[in-house]
Design a protein around this motif. Structure first.
Motif, PDB file in Angstrom:
ATOM      1  N   GLY B 228      -6.632  14.121   9.607  1.00 48.64           N
ATOM      2  CA  GLY B 228      -7.992  14.286   9.146  1.00 48.64           C
ATOM      3  C   GLY B 228      -8.952  13.614  10.107  1.00 48.64           C
ATOM      4  N   GLY B 229     -10.131  14.204  10.254  1.00 43.74           N
ATOM      5  CA  GLY B 229     -11.117  13.612  11.154  1.00 43.74           C
ATOM      6  C   GLY B 229     -10.979  14.143  12.570  1.00 43.74           C
ATOM      7  N   ILE B 230     -11.795  13.580  13.459  1.00 45.63           N
ATOM      8  CA  ILE B 230     -11.853  14.063  14.835  1.00 45.63           C
ATOM      9  C   ILE B 230     -11.497  12.912  15.762  1.00 45.63           C
ATOM     10  CG2 ILE B 230     -13.438  14.927  16.614  1.00 45.63           C
ATOM     11  CD1 ILE B 230     -14.939  16.276  14.200  1.00 45.63           C
ATOM     12  N   VAL B 231     -10.369  13.051  16.454  1.00 45.82           N
ATOM     13  CA  VAL B 231      -9.865  11.916  17.227  1.00 45.82           C
ATOM     14  C   VAL B 231     -10.845  11.493  18.316  1.00 45.82           C
ATOM     15  CG1 VAL B 231      -8.459  13.327  18.789  1.00 45.82           C
ATOM     16  CG2 VAL B 231      -7.869  10.934  18.412  1.00 45.82           C
ATOM     17  N   GLY B 232     -11.556  12.483  18.904  1.00 43.39           N
ATOM     18  CA  GLY B 232     -12.496  12.172  19.984  1.00 43.39           C
ATOM     19  C   GLY B 232     -13.648  11.299  19.502  1.00 43.39           C
ATOM     20  N   GLU B 233     -13.958  11.377  18.194  1.00 40.04           N
ATOM     21  CA  GLU B 233     -15.069  10.574  17.655  1.00 40.04           C
ATOM     22  C   GLU B 233     -14.572   9.379  16.845  1.00 40.04           C
ATOM     23  OE1 GLU B 233     -17.507  13.282  15.482  1.00 40.04           O
ATOM     24  OE2 GLU B 233     -17.820  14.543  17.253  1.00 40.04           O
ATOM     25  N   ASP B 234     -13.553   9.623  16.029  1.00 39.10           N
ATOM     26  CA  ASP B 234     -13.090   8.576  15.120  1.00 39.10           C
ATOM     27  C   ASP B 234     -12.101   7.613  15.775  1.00 39.10           C
ATOM     28  OD1 ASP B 234     -14.614   9.909  13.224  1.00 39.10           O
ATOM     29  OD2 ASP B 234     -12.936  11.163  12.609  1.00 39.10           O
ATOM     30  N   GLY B 235     -11.476   8.052  16.864  1.00 44.66           N
ATOM     31  CA  GLY B 235     -10.543   7.179  17.570  1.00 44.66           C
ATOM     32  C   GLY B 235      -9.193   7.114  16.883  1.00 44.66           C
ATOM     33  N   LEU B 236      -8.235   6.509  17.597  1.00 45.65           N
ATOM     34  CA  LEU B 236      -6.850   6.426  17.114  1.00 45.65           C
ATOM     35  C   LEU B 236      -6.774   5.819  15.715  1.00 45.65           C
ATOM     36  CD1 LEU B 236      -3.793   6.693  17.833  1.00 45.65           C
ATOM     37  CD2 LEU B 236      -3.920   4.357  18.694  1.00 45.65           C
ATOM     38  N   ASP B 237      -7.546   4.764  15.460  1.00 51.05           N
ATOM     39  CA  ASP B 237      -7.446   4.084  14.170  1.00 51.05           C
ATOM     40  C   ASP B 237      -8.345   4.689  13.104  1.00 51.05           C
ATOM     41  OD1 ASP B 237      -5.627   2.252  15.236  1.00 51.05           O
ATOM     42  OD2 ASP B 237      -7.298   1.141  16.164  1.00 51.05           O
ATOM     43  N   GLY B 238      -9.237   5.584  13.527  1.00 51.10           N
ATOM     44  CA  GLY B 238     -10.175   6.147  12.562  1.00 51.10           C
ATOM     45  C   GLY B 238      -9.706   7.438  11.913  1.00 51.10           C
ATOM     46  N   ILE B 239      -8.729   8.107  12.503  1.00 48.67           N
ATOM     47  CA  ILE B 239      -8.312   9.395  11.931  1.00 48.67           C
ATOM     48  C   ILE B 239      -7.508   9.171  10.654  1.00 48.67           C
ATOM     49  CG2 ILE B 239      -8.336  10.697  14.092  1.00 48.67           C
ATOM     50  CD1 ILE B 239      -5.281  10.289  14.202  1.00 48.67           C
ATOM     51  N   GLN B 240      -7.462  10.226   9.813  1.00 50.67           N
ATOM     52  CA  GLN B 240      -6.746  10.126   8.546  1.00 50.67           C
ATOM     53  C   GLN B 240      -5.327  10.628   8.717  1.00 50.67           C
ATOM     54  OE1 GLN B 240      -9.475  12.660   6.629  1.00 50.67           O
ATOM     55  NE2 GLN B 240     -10.903  11.040   6.086  1.00 50.67           N
TER      56      GLN B 240
END
Lengths: 78, 577
Positions: B228-240
């Motif tokens: 979930g989410g966008i790795v380019g924006e949310d980063g490795l730790d931000g994705i679901q």
């Protein structure tokens, strides 16, 4: 005139949909036997999302009758 | 290069005839079955057997062979109409079950064409309620035993007897979707349209698989599909993506489903508009990402249109676009692929993300009838291929590449364990196949037993791992002369001069074991093997005439010369005895 109901019935009777009219019935179509009748009911129910009552089914032996029944369930046969 | 299993597929509407032998009214399936078959690219012809003649029809044997492509028989046998007292007190369930089992066994034993059988459904309502007496137990046990036996029968004849699991349809659909009492009592037709649709889908799927039309490769988008989410924006730790919290767990479970498919032989690839480094960081370093780089046969992670990327992947993996399934969350991307590449099956990630984990299993798009050991190791072999391509790209000189591969071939005489693979190679290999003789399994067994026959198989290894059994040479002993009946190499290993090393090693074997003084060989041109037209001459054979009856003959009178001309310094040869 073509409509969705004609197309569904034509597919079961294996005739072009242009050959179907409101007057088409089990009496005019030799293909429309009791097995095809069941197929027509299933296909029409599937296409229009309705469920006919068992006492209606034996009466739905013409395109006109099916069209009227659909209308009574609030489905648009066109 | 083409994977050998992909060569025989073709487009166009296949003819298929389906005959239904039944013990109840099942005609209502006709429109659904026709539709499902047409949607699978078939031109179907359906035929229903008589109402009370299942026994005679099975006993009469196979359906008459027609020119209509695939012939499929559906044996639709239910308990509902098999005896008049279905579900009532004193209903003879054990006898009815035994009768059905007898019919199925008879059909399986006497028919050779593919057959769909089915599990049966226990009565939904019974007169006993909670009073579980011995009669109810007996009824239920008979049905459980019958279904278990039917499953065993299907499992014992994979690819020929296909089980359509009515019990499973009923579990999915419940009473409403399974039964239609209106037609049950009036026309002996117990099943409702949703049930018949699932049944029709399974029959169509089996037909598709039998005619070789299967999806083989799953191509996945990344953002909001693999996580979930966008790795380019949310980063490795931000994705679901998580093993224990939602919504991350939906994606984790989806990834596990993807790996289940890989386990049964589906090839995996990625197609994502992203920075490759960002995606690779997730694949390499995210603790809850179970799909790793090693699972992938290839990827296109860039900003190019996805249609182009998919076409490139098809080319790189040597499989048709018609064997692709593409999954993406973006409706616009999905629509574009549907428009531009209609042969690709497109699945859009559902809005309801809790449906994601079961998404890929619902339609069973990758339906196969048998899972072989080769299927289980396919992901591995595609990974190895990918690493090989990467090496090839980094090396400028082709000779250096062959040197760097550190190829090793292991030769041995074929044994019983090789019969299936050797037959498969003889049946499927087209490109490097000097004579294209399609010997079948019984012929191979006969050859194995003969003392004047040499059936050599060749396994290939290199720095990346095993490529598997990919070469076959069949020689016949005619006194001092050996005649090479067949020589083939899977296209997986072409372009690496293994064919030469293989011939050198085989010639050496013939000289040592048979004291062969001359070798005769043939080239039978086909539409697909022209690349080996000059092969024998390159190995040191001399052409002995022109094309006669479709065959060009060659002879080598100096076996030593064949060995020296065909040996390759960069290929190690081992013989296993």
């Amino acid at each position: 005139m073509t409509n969705k109901l004609f197309t569904v019935i034509a597919e079961i009777l294996e005739v072009p949909s242009t050959a179907i009219t409101a007057q088409t019935s089990a009496a005019t179509e030799k293909h429309w036997d009791s097995l095809r009748h069941m197929q027509i009911i299933f296909a029409v129910e599937d296409a229009f999302g309705v469920h006919f009552r068992d006492e209606e089914i034996p009466l739905l032996t013409s395109v006109q009758a099916i069209s009227n029944a659909l209308a009574s369930y609030g489905a648009n046969p066109v | 290069m083409t994977n050998e299993s992909d060569v025989e597929e073709s487009g166009g509407a296949h003819l298929v005839s389906v005959q239904v032998i039944r013990n109840f009214t099942v005609e209502a399936i006709a429109p659904f079955l026709t539709r499902a078959l047409v949607a699978s690219g078939f031109s179907p012809e359906l035929r229903f057997g008589g109402f009370a003649s299942a026994y005679q029809e099975i006993a009469e044997g196979d359906m008459p062979s027609t020119d209509r492509g695939v012939c499929m028989t559906v044996l639709a046998l239910g308990l509902e109409e098999a005896a008049p007292d279905f579900g009532h007190v004193n209903w003879p369930a054990a006898d009815v079950c035994e009768h059905i089992l007898m019919l199925v066994r008879m059909a399986v034993a006497t028919w050779s064409s593919p057959l769909c059988i089915n599990t049966v459904l226990a009565p939904l309502f019974q007169p006993w309620g909670l009073a579980r007496g011995s009669e109810l137990t007996e009824v239920e046990n008979s049905i459980v035993a019958l279904n278990s036996e039917l499953r065993t029968i299907a499992a014992a004849a994979p690819g020929r007897v296909i089980l359509c699991d009515w019990e499973h349809y009923a579990r999915l659909l419940g009473e409403q979707g399974t039964y239609d009492y209106r037609f049950w009592y009036s026309s002996r037709a117990p099943f409702a349209a949703p049930f018949l649709k699932l049944y029709a889908e399974d029959i169509a799927k089996a037909t598709r698989v039998l005619s070789g039309r299967i999806r083989k490769c799953l191509v996945l988008d990344c953002d909001n599909t693999l996580w979930g989410g966008i790795v380019g924006e949310d980063g490795l730790d931000g994705i679901q993506l998580s093993t224990d919290t939602v919504p991350g767990r939906y994606f984790y479970e989806f990834q596990r489903a993807v790996l289940d498919l890989a386990e049964r032989g589906v090839i995996l690839a990625l197609c994502s508009k992203n920075n490759e480094a960002d995606v690779m960081e997730v694949l390499n370093n995210h603790t809850d990402c179970v799909i790793r780089r090693n699972h992938l046969a290839g990827w296109r992670i860039n900003w190019a249109p996805k249609c182009e990327s998919l076409a490139e992947l098809a080319n790189e993996l040597n499989i048709g676009l018609d064997s692709f399934v593409f999954v993406d969350d973006n409706p616009a991307e999905c629509e574009l692929v549907r428009q531009m590449l209609p042969q690709v099956a497109v699945i859009q990630v559902p809005d309801r993300r809790e449906q994601l984990p079961s998404l890929l299993f619902r339609d069973d798009l990758f339906g196969t009838l048998v899972v072989t050991d080769t299927d289980r190791t396919r992901a591995e072999s595609y990974r190895i291929q990918r690493e090989r391509r990467e090496l090839q790209r980094t090396v400028k000189n082709p000779e250096d590449y062959l040197e760097l591969l550190r190829t090793r071939i292991v030769l041995r005489q074929a044994g019983e364990r090789d019969v299936a693979r050797v037959t498969q190679l003889l049946q499927r290999t087209n490109q490097f196949n000097l004579t294209t003789r399609r010997h079948d399994e019984s012929m191979i067994r006969e050859l194995l037993a003969s003392p004047s026959t040499l059936l050599l198989v060749c396994e290939v290894f290199d720095r990346f791992g095993s490529v598997g059994l990919t070469g076959v040479l069949l020689a016949l002993r005619k006194g001092d002369v050996a005649e090479i009946d067949s020589l083939l190499l899977s296209c997986r290993v072409l372009g690496r001069e293994i064919e030469f090393a293989f011939v050198a090693a085989a010639a050496d074997w013939l000289r040592r074991e048979w004291k062969t003084e001359a070798i005769d060989a043939e080239f039978i041109p086909s539409a697909k093997n022209m690349q080996c037209a000059d092969f024998w001459e390159r190995c040191g054979f001399v052409r002995s005439g022109s094309l006669i009856d479709g065959v060009i003959r060659f002879r080598a009178v100096d076996v030593t010369e064949v060995i020296s001309r065909s040996s390759r310094s960069f290929i190690t040869v081992e013989a296993e005895t």
